[in-house]
Enzyme design. Structure first.
Site, PDB file in Angstrom:
ATOM      1  N   ARG A   1       9.500  30.877 -12.305  1.00  0.00           N
ATOM      2  CA  ARG A   1      10.269  30.350 -13.429  1.00  0.00           C
ATOM      3  C   ARG A   1      11.046  31.483 -14.064  1.00  0.00           C
ATOM      4  NH1 ARG A   1       7.472  27.251 -18.435  1.00  0.00           N
ATOM      5  NH2 ARG A   1       6.863  29.363 -18.915  1.00  0.00           N
TER       6      ARG A   1
ATOM      7  N   THR B   1      15.921  31.186 -18.651  1.00  0.00           N
ATOM      8  CA  THR B   1      16.364  29.783 -18.580  1.00  0.00           C
ATOM      9  C   THR B   1      15.190  28.818 -18.455  1.00  0.00           C
ATOM     10  OG1 THR B   1      16.474  29.781 -16.169  1.00  0.00           O
ATOM     11  CG2 THR B   1      18.438  30.532 -17.348  1.00  0.00           C
TER      12      THR B   1
HETATM   13  C1  PRP Z   1       4.034  29.202 -13.574  1.00  0.00           C
HETATM   14  C2  PRP Z   1       3.105  28.106 -13.084  1.00  0.00           C
HETATM   15  C3  PRP Z   1       4.056  27.068 -12.585  1.00  0.00           C
HETATM   16  C4  PRP Z   1       5.199  27.183 -13.567  1.00  0.00           C
HETATM   17  C5  PRP Z   1       5.092  26.081 -14.553  1.00  0.00           C
HETATM   18  O1  PRP Z   1       4.508  29.946 -12.523  1.00  0.00           O
HETATM   19  O2  PRP Z   1       2.201  28.548 -12.106  1.00  0.00           O
HETATM   20  O3  PRP Z   1       4.513  27.287 -11.273  1.00  0.00           O
HETATM   21  O4  PRP Z   1       5.064  28.456 -14.226  1.00  0.00           O
HETATM   22  O5  PRP Z   1       6.165  26.081 -15.429  1.00  0.00           O
HETATM   23  P1  PRP Z   1       7.243  24.914 -15.471  1.00  0.00           P
HETATM   24  O6  PRP Z   1       6.472  23.605 -15.447  1.00  0.00           O
HETATM   25  O7  PRP Z   1       7.920  25.153 -16.789  1.00  0.00           O
HETATM   26  O8  PRP Z   1       8.154  25.056 -14.313  1.00  0.00           O
HETATM   27  P2  PRP Z   1       5.400  31.270 -12.732  1.00  0.00           P
HETATM   28  O9  PRP Z   1       6.837  30.919 -12.800  1.00  0.00           O
HETATM   29  O10 PRP Z   1       4.850  32.054 -13.887  1.00  0.00           O
HETATM   30  O11 PRP Z   1       5.207  32.034 -11.355  1.00  0.00           O
HETATM   31  P3  PRP Z   1       3.914  32.778 -10.767  1.00  0.00           P
HETATM   32  O12 PRP Z   1       2.910  31.714 -10.375  1.00  0.00           O
HETATM   33  O13 PRP Z   1       4.471  33.491  -9.580  1.00  0.00           O
HETATM   34  O14 PRP Z   1       3.374  33.699 -11.826  1.00  0.00           O
HETATM   35  N1  URA Z   2       3.120  28.913 -16.705  1.00  0.00           N
HETATM   36  C1  URA Z   2       1.908  29.411 -17.019  1.00  0.00           C
HETATM   37  O1  URA Z   2       1.295  30.122 -16.222  1.00  0.00           O
HETATM   38  N2  URA Z   2       1.381  29.097 -18.213  1.00  0.00           N
HETATM   39  C2  URA Z   2       2.009  28.303 -19.096  1.00  0.00           C
HETATM   40  O2  URA Z   2       1.455  28.031 -20.181  1.00  0.00           O
HETATM   41  C3  URA Z   2       3.266  27.802 -18.747  1.00  0.00           C
HETATM   42  C4  URA Z   2       3.807  28.121 -17.531  1.00  0.00           C
END
Ligand code: PRP
Ligand code: URA
Length: 215
Positions: free
Chosen positions: A110, A114
């Site tokens: 994410r 944005t």
């Molecule tokens: C986190 C989580 C989801 C996403 C959720 O991943 O594991 O994939 O955010 O957020 P959203 O519903 O707003 O899209 P992150 O982007 O932090 O990546 P990571 O698992 O590589 O740390």
């Molecule tokens: N991703 C995470 O890991 N935690 C949150 O609370 C939201 C997005």
């Protein structure tokens, strides 16, 4: 497992062991090793409930004493699809329950500014139309990552997709339901809201960082 008004696609796994373990997971003092073990255990317990509607068929079996008719899971082959990276923590626990499952991977992160998902990897079995998919990610926050993952699976031919997370925000459940109303979402908790950075409140923090110790 129960439903909740206003969220027709959502199923909340309310089993006492799941709820107990989730509270430990939320605790900011819980160390990485325990966090990882708990994600694994909760995913397994949730999968036990989420697979309770799998179809069965009769199957002949020879016991040491005689032949009889047992039951075995029939229908489409299961595929687990963790969203990298935090979804990885949910794979092994579920795989212990369904060792015949295949595992695909979807790489998404994410964007911090944005909050929109950026994709970097996609690999699932080639016979997607023949499979039942469980997309795995501990956090359903804005729903952007989940919706993008489901869309990419559909582009690959998948027609039967469920989404399993540990903690969901109302905003994420609604977005996924509006973009993909056919996808049932299993969670252990429906939390209150998102904060201004897109984090779930009360939540459990950054799931990936807590799982892999990169906090
Ligand atoms: C986190 C989580 C989801 C996403 C959720 O991943 O594991 O994939 O955010 O957020 P959203 O519903 O707003 O899209 P992150 O982007 O932090 O990546 P990571 O698992 O590589 O740390
Ligand atoms: N991703 C995470 O890991 N935690 C949150 O609370 C939201 C997005």
């Amino acid at each position: 497992m129960h439903t909740t008004p206003g969220f027709p696609t959502l199923r909340i796994v309310s089993h006492p062991l799941v709820q107990h373990k989730l509270s430990i997971l939320r605790d900011s003092e819980t160390p990485t090793k325990i966090f990882k073990e708990l994600v694994d255990e909760i995913a397994m317990l949730m999968a036990y409930e989420a697979t309770s509607d799998l179809p069965l068929e009769d199957a002949a079996v020879s016991t040491p004493l005689e032949r009889t008719i047992g039951r075995r899971v029939s229908g489409k082959k299961l595929t687990l699809v963790p969203i990298l990276r935090a979804g990885l923590g949910m794979v092994e626990g579920i795989y212990r329950l369904v060792p015949g499952a295949r595992v695909g991977h979807i790489g998404l992160y994410r964007d911090h500014d944005t909050l929109e998902p950026v994709d970097y990897y996609f690999k699932v079995p080639g016979d997607a139309p023949e499979r039942d998919f469980f997309v795995l990610d501990p956090m359903l926050a804005t729903g952007g990552s989940a919706a993008a993952a489901v869309a990419s699976l559909k582009r690959a031919g998948a027609t039967r997709i469920r989404f399993m997370c540990l903690v969901a925000a109302p905003e994420g459940v609604r977005r996924l339901a509006s973009e993909h109303p056919d996808v049932i979402v299993y969670c252990a908790a429906l939390d209150r809201e998102l904060n201004e950075h897109g984090y779930i409140l009360p939540g459990l923090g950054d799931a990936g960082d807590r799982l892999f110790g990169t906090r």
